[in-house]
Design a protein around this motif. Sequence first.
Motif, PDB file in Angstrom:
ATOM      1  N   PRO A  28       1.173  -1.516  -0.368  1.00  0.00           N
ATOM      2  CA  PRO A  28      -0.253  -0.083   0.301  1.00  0.00           C
ATOM      3  C   PRO A  28       1.090   1.121   0.230  1.00  0.00           C
ATOM      4  O   PRO A  28       0.276   2.463  -0.317  1.00  0.00           O
ATOM      5  N   ASP A  29       1.864   1.087   0.049  1.00  0.00           N
ATOM      6  CA  ASP A  29       3.211   2.289   0.349  1.00  0.00           C
ATOM      7  C   ASP A  29       4.100   2.623  -0.921  1.00  0.00           C
ATOM      8  O   ASP A  29       4.473   3.350  -0.823  1.00  0.00           O
ATOM      9  N   HIS A  44       2.097   7.202  -9.529  1.00  0.00           N
ATOM     10  CA  HIS A  44       0.673   6.976  -9.307  1.00  0.00           C
ATOM     11  C   HIS A  44       1.412   6.566  -7.772  1.00  0.00           C
ATOM     12  O   HIS A  44       2.322   5.212  -7.724  1.00  0.00           O
ATOM     13  N   ARG A  45       0.418   6.358  -6.284  1.00  0.00           N
ATOM     14  CA  ARG A  45       0.578   5.969  -5.035  1.00  0.00           C
ATOM     15  C   ARG A  45       0.036   4.728  -5.407  1.00  0.00           C
ATOM     16  O   ARG A  45      -0.772   4.554  -6.234  1.00  0.00           O
ATOM     17  N   ALA A  46       0.189   3.209  -4.817  1.00  0.00           N
ATOM     18  CA  ALA A  46      -0.350   1.891  -4.881  1.00  0.00           C
ATOM     19  C   ALA A  46      -2.318   1.456  -5.211  1.00  0.00           C
ATOM     20  O   ALA A  46      -2.344   1.278  -4.790  1.00  0.00           O
ATOM     21  N   ASN A  47      -2.007   2.731  -3.587  1.00  0.00           N
ATOM     22  CA  ASN A  47      -3.652   2.522  -3.507  1.00  0.00           C
ATOM     23  C   ASN A  47      -4.294   3.702  -4.390  1.00  0.00           C
ATOM     24  O   ASN A  47      -5.410   3.925  -3.568  1.00  0.00           O
ATOM     25  N   CYS A  48      -3.657   4.270  -5.267  1.00  0.00           N
ATOM     26  CA  CYS A  48      -4.233   5.389  -6.252  1.00  0.00           C
ATOM     27  C   CYS A  48      -5.970   4.588  -7.138  1.00  0.00           C
ATOM     28  O   CYS A  48      -5.228   3.300  -7.982  1.00  0.00           O
ATOM     29  N   ALA A  70       6.729  -0.729  -7.722  1.00  0.00           N
ATOM     30  CA  ALA A  70       7.793  -1.269  -7.285  1.00  0.00           C
ATOM     31  C   ALA A  70       7.675  -0.072  -5.860  1.00  0.00           C
ATOM     32  O   ALA A  70       7.226   0.497  -5.665  1.00  0.00           O
ATOM     33  N   GLU A  71       8.770   0.066  -4.942  1.00  0.00           N
ATOM     34  CA  GLU A  71       8.262  -0.174  -3.276  1.00  0.00           C
ATOM     35  C   GLU A  71       8.834   1.494  -3.456  1.00  0.00           C
ATOM     36  O   GLU A  71       8.641   2.260  -2.237  1.00  0.00           O
ATOM     37  N   THR A  72       9.569   1.882  -4.091  1.00  0.00           N
ATOM     38  CA  THR A  72      10.288   2.715  -4.045  1.00  0.00           C
ATOM     39  C   THR A  72      10.179   3.709  -5.466  1.00  0.00           C
ATOM     40  O   THR A  72      10.196   3.180  -6.841  1.00  0.00           O
ATOM     41  N   LYS A  73       9.994   5.643  -5.510  1.00  0.00           N
ATOM     42  CA  LYS A  73       9.986   6.352  -6.657  1.00  0.00           C
ATOM     43  C   LYS A  73      11.249   6.317  -7.349  1.00  0.00           C
ATOM     44  O   LYS A  73      10.872   6.386  -8.403  1.00  0.00           O
TER      45      LYS A  73
END
Length: 99
Positions: A28-29, A44-48, A70-73
């Motif tokens: 989610p992050d 996007h954020r994963a929850n978008c 991915a977990e990071t930008k």
Amino acid sequence: MTDSGDTFSGTEEFEDDAAYGWWLNTHPDGYVLAVRTRSAPLMHRANCREIDRDEHPGRLKAKGARQVCAETKSALRAWVAREMPADGKLVARCPKCGP
């Protein structure tokens, strides 16, 4: 497809809706890069809701469309630099979720 290693290369891409949905729910992050053929990649954020394949099935599965997770930008920016060098490092940000 999975790249392993440091945080700058840890990306995943899923063709299967179930695997993609699982990744979104378990990270989610995290972040998702929506790659389209005629515009800059959009982060996007994963929850978008804009990257939910259940809500937008046609748009997210259009020819040439991809979602790279991915977990990071920084991992997504590194993916763009490596996989799309002609586009430079241009990555747009979703105006709805603001990653």
